[in-house]
Enzyme design. Structure first.
Site, PDB file in Angstrom:
ATOM      1  N   ASP A  10       1.053  -1.137   0.018  1.00 19.58           N
ATOM      2  CA  ASP A  10       0.061  -0.033   0.169  1.00 19.58           C
ATOM      3  C   ASP A  10       0.824   1.234  -0.122  1.00 19.58           C
ATOM      4  O   ASP A  10       1.850   1.244   0.759  1.00 19.58           O
ATOM      5  CB  ASP A  10      -0.859  -0.002   1.383  1.00 19.58           C
ATOM      6  CG  ASP A  10      -1.860  -1.211   1.150  1.00 19.58           C
ATOM      7  OD1 ASP A  10      -1.903  -1.962   0.096  1.00 19.58           O
ATOM      8  OD2 ASP A  10      -2.767  -1.218   2.064  1.00 19.58           O
ATOM      9  N   ASP A 132     -15.396  -3.913   0.721  1.00 19.11           N
ATOM     10  CA  ASP A 132     -15.156  -3.879   2.109  1.00 19.11           C
ATOM     11  C   ASP A 132     -16.355  -3.986   3.008  1.00 19.11           C
ATOM     12  O   ASP A 132     -17.262  -3.333   2.579  1.00 19.11           O
ATOM     13  CB  ASP A 132     -14.515  -2.493   2.330  1.00 19.11           C
ATOM     14  CG  ASP A 132     -13.055  -2.392   1.707  1.00 19.11           C
ATOM     15  OD1 ASP A 132     -12.406  -3.240   1.295  1.00 19.11           O
ATOM     16  OD2 ASP A 132     -12.699  -1.177   1.741  1.00 19.11           O
TER      17      ASP A 132
END
Length: 244
Positions: A10, A132
């Site tokens: 990330d 998510d």
């Protein structure tokens, strides 16, 4: 179905970072050695990696095209990447920059009709839908939006079925409660998704901490697992995970 381990990076402000449960205020930095880390993934035997543009995820406008291209050329890795994808042009630009597969997250929740069209235009193997999710008090898997402060109109089950019927191949699902916590993936969630949409290739994301978690994902019939914090902090050896 083959099983793929996706070592993950990330990126925020050109640095490798991890967020706890997606919270930008709870960030841990791991340095700016993005390409050497990607090369180490390839040297360990990885075929794929997962690359996330956290700056774009917050503000829109994918910023890692140069980094993505450099990784793809230098390492030979197939890169699954996303963050801030808002338009068809974003998808095309990221693919042109060298991505093997583009990840679409919040837009896939907000405008599924548009994204279904992209499946047909770009090909189902070039897109991954990332959902998510958080379980509510009634046991329903909701899809939080607007900074995870509100629930979307559709539930996880409804959207997964909708995309499966539209020809989606790759679904990456993250239990928000497990993300970055090293508490183990929620295998009950992935078992539920596998039963609900057996035609989808489901990727496990969030909470992986050891080889047992990798083995559990594989045994459950999932298509792959994303490994982030566990690799960065040395809880898991990539060579062993790839051989699992």
């Amino acid at each position: 179905m083959s099983f793929t381990v996706y070592p993950a990076l990330d990126i925020r402000n050109a640095r490798v970072v991890r967020l706890l449960q997606g919270d930008y205020a709870r960030e841990t930095q791991y340095g700016d050695d993005v390409l050497p880390r990607a090369q180490a993934f390839a040297d360990a035997g990885a075929q794929w990696m997962h690359l996330v543009d956290l700056d774009a995820a917050k503000a829109g406008g994918y910023t890692l095209a140069g980094t993505l291209g450099e990784i793809a050329r230098a390492t030979g890795l197939r890169v699954q990447t996303g963050g801030g994808v808002r338009s068809r042009e974003d998808v095309a630009r990221i693919l042109d920059a060298g991505a093997a597969r583009v990840v679409i997250g919040s837009l896939a929740v907000r405008n599924s009709e548009m994204v279904v069209g992209w499946l047909q235009e770009f090909g189902a193997d070039r897109l991954t839908i990332a959902l998510d999710t958080r379980q509510d008090a009634d046991g329903i898997w909701q899809l939080p939006v607007h900074g995870w402060t509100e629930a979307a109109d559709a539930t996880l089950d409804q959207l997964a079925v909708r995309y499966a019927r539209a020809g989606l191949q790759h679904l990456l699902c993250t239990d928000i409660a497990r993300d970055g916590m090293l508490s183990g993936p929620n295998m009950a969630l992935y078992g539920h998704l596998r039963a609900l949409t057996p035609q989808l290739q489901v990727q496990v994301s969030g909470g992986a901490r050891n080889l047992a978690d990798v083995a559990a994902a594989k045994a459950a019939g999932c298509a792959g697992i994303v490994l982030g914090k566990a690799l960065l902090e040395g809880h898991l050896n990539l060579d062993e995970a790839l051989a699992c």
